[in-house]
Write a protein that holds these residues in place. Structure first.
Motif, PDB file in Angstrom:
ATOM      1  N   LEU A 106      49.270  40.821  38.927  1.00 38.13           N
ATOM      2  CA  LEU A 106      47.986  41.040  39.264  1.00 38.13           C
ATOM      3  C   LEU A 106      47.709  40.940  41.042  1.00 38.13           C
ATOM      4  O   LEU A 106      48.184  39.996  41.476  1.00 38.13           O
ATOM      5  CB  LEU A 106      47.167  39.702  38.900  1.00 38.13           C
ATOM      6  N   TYR A 135      45.636  45.329  37.839  1.00 35.80           N
ATOM      7  CA  TYR A 135      46.587  44.898  36.968  1.00 35.80           C
ATOM      8  C   TYR A 135      47.549  46.161  36.851  1.00 35.80           C
ATOM      9  O   TYR A 135      47.091  46.916  36.431  1.00 35.80           O
ATOM     10  CB  TYR A 135      45.970  44.884  35.593  1.00 35.80           C
ATOM     11  N   GLU A 187      45.798  40.399  49.249  1.00 36.21           N
ATOM     12  CA  GLU A 187      45.622  38.974  49.531  1.00 36.21           C
ATOM     13  C   GLU A 187      46.808  38.419  48.789  1.00 36.21           C
ATOM     14  O   GLU A 187      47.231  37.242  49.230  1.00 36.21           O
ATOM     15  CB  GLU A 187      44.345  38.753  48.862  1.00 36.21           C
ATOM     16  N   GLN A 202      40.624  43.142  41.749  1.00 36.37           N
ATOM     17  CA  GLN A 202      41.817  42.615  41.052  1.00 36.37           C
ATOM     18  C   GLN A 202      42.323  43.935  40.314  1.00 36.37           C
ATOM     19  O   GLN A 202      41.613  44.482  39.384  1.00 36.37           O
ATOM     20  CB  GLN A 202      41.497  41.891  40.128  1.00 36.37           C
ATOM     21  N   GLN A 224      36.022  41.448  45.916  1.00 32.08           N
ATOM     22  CA  GLN A 224      37.163  41.169  45.534  1.00 32.08           C
ATOM     23  C   GLN A 224      37.604  42.073  44.581  1.00 32.08           C
ATOM     24  O   GLN A 224      37.049  42.261  43.483  1.00 32.08           O
ATOM     25  CB  GLN A 224      37.371  39.528  45.149  1.00 32.08           C
ATOM     26  N   THR A 228      45.589  41.497  44.169  1.00 30.73           N
ATOM     27  CA  THR A 228      44.081  41.273  44.625  1.00 30.73           C
ATOM     28  C   THR A 228      43.975  41.572  46.145  1.00 30.73           C
ATOM     29  O   THR A 228      44.979  41.151  47.129  1.00 30.73           O
ATOM     30  CB  THR A 228      43.756  39.700  44.346  1.00 30.73           C
ATOM     31  N   TYR A 229      42.979  41.987  46.354  1.00 27.08           N
ATOM     32  CA  TYR A 229      42.592  42.266  47.727  1.00 27.08           C
ATOM     33  C   TYR A 229      41.073  42.233  48.105  1.00 27.08           C
ATOM     34  O   TYR A 229      40.277  42.196  47.117  1.00 27.08           O
ATOM     35  CB  TYR A 229      43.071  43.513  48.423  1.00 27.08           C
ATOM     36  N   GLN A 230      40.727  42.277  49.286  1.00 26.85           N
ATOM     37  CA  GLN A 230      38.885  42.222  49.596  1.00 26.85           C
ATOM     38  C   GLN A 230      38.608  43.517  50.311  1.00 26.85           C
ATOM     39  O   GLN A 230      39.542  43.839  51.183  1.00 26.85           O
ATOM     40  CB  GLN A 230      38.760  40.844  50.241  1.00 26.85           C
TER      41      GLN A 230
END
Length: 663
Positions: A281, A51, A82, A49, A47, A283-285
């Motif tokens: 924030l 910013y 995500e 993250q 994952q 987020t992605y995988q």
């Protein structure tokens, strides 16, 4: 009524068009990828993250963006987002404030610049939330720590309120930025930011050239390495180099702001506060291989598009509790997290490694919320004494990676909940006004008065003579400051003629006189410790040893060492070095992970430090010792006399100066 349909059409047209003035407010101006973190998950992916700060042309955050306004690219390829939210996790902020002589300059409102800076910084700290942490430094000719990272914002405010400027002080800007960046690396998870304020360029006060040992490029490199990853927000005014500060900020993921006058500082601190409170924030995988990758973010809104990119290191993928390498038989499991009650503030992370034979293991690394917290390079590899002082309470993800000699990696992670006691409150800060710059008073002297002219001329001549004597005395001595080590029964300062040669000492020994039984021996300590490798210190960093006794360890709370090694595997009182005029010795303190000289473990009786020796502290710190020009002060006492006297007199040697370090 014949105009009614036309009236309805006009009303509908006005409502559908909306107010034209609002279309010009909040236009997209810049996108900054402040920093990126990556951590492996139990789902077999990593994952990421990111910013992100999105600002309009006034530096105000745009807070009404949706997920579809963002696009993320890893190594140039688009990835699926995500989630996109406003970041709410705690933040750690380190302030570095200029206290050079030019900070005594008055603004248009009659207030000196430092007072305006103090008030602006205090207002910023008062806006932090309970979960946020703060620390502060000041800098002029040197960098001075004001307060360590703490949740007690009032304690930091009190220190800032006590600040005063240094007359004719220089501006070690880049050294201060490096100190702040290294401090931020102690924060193992969550958001971080550094705010540097200056009214000048990096320059010394008493000579031409820079004040700092480091350069702007060093600052950028330190702030963007894996263990730091911290954005620098730079505020400049007065004679500050706007271009240099902007480069420092942009290359580290921060922002560069310039004030027209000290009165604008409060507004600029408020601007930074709004930016930090409104970071996105994203987020992605990813399942990309472990290593360095490039992450780019693109924001599109109101037909305007802005992008920014930042590097990220992704860890190996998790595959249950087994290995990710070619040796499936190697398995690591996190079995417990035990609080170390005798030493408050430590947590022992215990793992189980199968097979138990650890001879093929070369390294074990502990991560907290994706950030490296400790590296073990020697057995045992299954225990991590974790310092809790720089970790906020709550639930955290801990991960352990074990690496073998053939490159195989076994990894495992789990969540733990850390409960920390609430910090004791500090008294509400009371502002301390900065003293006004001194104004020289001049006596009116008439050039026709021969008496006054004679007095002035005589005083001037005497002053020149005194200055000449001081220069002669200083140039005739070594640059290193001597440490006076005294032996005997009478501890009153002897006359200068008590520094004798060997023959004079022999003659004096036949006289039963108290003044000859007390002798000051001048010892020069001019040694150095060069950083070869350390988790949170740059290679080639130098600690200068200037006293006969030096303490080495990790500063924490009320513990302050002469040589501070911010490595979690280094104990608070790890080691000490002594010098008796002939040889240096190193002793182990309360060192959990031992002290080694040239890979030989230092026992209780200590070990001699030869010139060029390599000292190993903890799991990941290597220091090279350099004796330098240390020894007895030959102009005052010969080595032979000092030897015979000290051997024949009281063997106790007392250091009459406080231990401190030059840096």
């Amino acid at each position: 009524m014949k105009h009614f349909p036309k009236l309805i059409f006009i009303v509908v047209l006005l409502f559908s068009a909306g107010p034209p003035a609002l279309a010009q407010i909040g236009q997209l101006h810049s996108v900054t990828l402040n920093y990126v973190e990556a951590s492996a998950t139990q789902t077999g992916a990593v994952q990421v993250q990111a910013y992100v700060s999105v600002l309009d042309e006034q530096g105000r955050p745009l807070t009404n963006l949706e997920a579809e306004d963002f696009a993320i690219f890893q190594d140039g390829r688009p990835v699926e987002i995500e989630s996109v939210t406003i970041a709410t996790d705690p933040i750690a902020v380190i302030l570095a404030l200029d206290t050079s002589g030019s900070m005594a300059t008055k603004g248009a409102n009659g207030q000196i610049a430092l007072e305006s800076a103090k008030q602006a910084a205090v207002s910023f700290l008062e806006e932090l939330t309970d979960g946020d942490k703060a620390a502060a430094y000041s800098f002029n000719d040197e960098v001075l720590p004001l307060h360590d990272l703490t949740h007690d914002h009032n304690a930091v405010i009190n220190k800032i309120n006590e600040l005063t400027y240094k007359d004719f002080g220089g501006t070690c800007l880049y050294d201060a930025a490096i100190e702040a960046i290294q401090k931020s690396a102690e924060v193992l998870q969550g958001r971080r930011a550094i705010i540097v304020l200056t009214d000048g360029v990096d320059e010394a006060s008493q000579k031409e050239g820079p004040c700092s040992l480091y350069t702007l490029n060093d600052v950028v490199a330190e702030a963007t390495q894996r263990t730091s990853k911290v954005p620098v927000f730079a505020i400049g005014f007065g004679k500050a180099d706007e271009r240099e500060l902007l480069r420092m900020a942009r290359l580290t993921g921060g922002d560069g702001l310039t004030a027209e006058s000290p009165e604008d500082l409060a507004r600029l601190f408020e601007t930074i506060s709004r930016q930090l409170k409104n970071q996105y924030l994203v987020t992605y995988q990813t399942t990309a291989p472990s290593g360095e990758h490039t992450v780019a973010v693109k924001v599109t809104t109101n037909d305007a598009t802005k992008t920014d990119e930042r590097p990220v290191f992704t860890p190996p993928l998790l595959t249950g509790s087994g290995s990710t390498g070619d040796t499936p038989s190697l398995v690591v499991t996190i079995v417990d997290a035990i609080k170390d009650q005798p030493q408050v503030g430590f947590l022992q992370i215990v793992t189980e490694i199968n097979p138990p034979d650890q001879t093929e293991i070369v390294q074990a690394e502990l991560f907290i919320d994706g950030q490296s917290a400790m590296v073990l390079r020697e057995p045992p590899f299954n225990e991590f004494p974790l310092n809790l002082e720089n970790i906020v309470g709550g639930t955290h993800t801990i991960r352990v990676e074990v690496t073998t000699a053939n490159g195989s990696i076994a990894t495992n992670q789990r969540e733990i909940t850390i409960e920390l006691p609430a910090p004791a409150p500090t008294l509400v800060p009371t502002p301390v006004p900065t003293p006004e710059p001194a104004i020289m008073a001049y006596l009116p002297i008439s050039m026709d008065d021969p008496v006054l002219l004679a007095l002035v001329a005589g005083g001037f001549l005497i002053g020149l003579i005194i200055i000449g004597l001081l220069v002669f005395m200083m140039t005739g001595r070594r640059k290193a400051k001597p440490v006076m080590v005294r032996s005997g029964i009478d501890y009153q300062s002897p006359p200068m003629d008590s520094f004798m040669t060997r023959d004079e000492g022999a003659a004096a020994s036949a006289v039963d006189d108290e003044k000859f039984r007390t002798i000051d021996v001048a010892i020069y300590v001019d040694a150095k410790l060069h950083v070869v490798e350390s988790k949170d210190l740059p290679p080639s960093h130098i600690f200068r040893l200037s006293q006969t006794k030096v303490t080495i360890g990790r500063d924490a709370g009320t513990v302050h060492n002469d040589v501070n090694i911010p490595d979690p595997s280094v104990s608070r009182h790890h080691a000490r070095i002594t010098f008796d005029g002939y040889k240096f010795k190193i002793f182990s303190g309360n060192a959990r992970n031992g002290v080694f000289v040239n890979e030989d473990k230092v026992e209780e009786q200590g070990a001699e430090l030869p010139d060029g020796a390599v000292i190993r502290l903890g799991a990941s710190t290597l220091l090279r010792f350099e004796k330098g020009n240390s020894g007895f002060d030959d102009p005052y006492s010969t080595k032979d006399f000092a030897t015979s006297y000290l051997n024949g007199a009281d063997e106790t040697m007392t250091n009459t100066l406080p231990s401190n370090m030059g840096g």
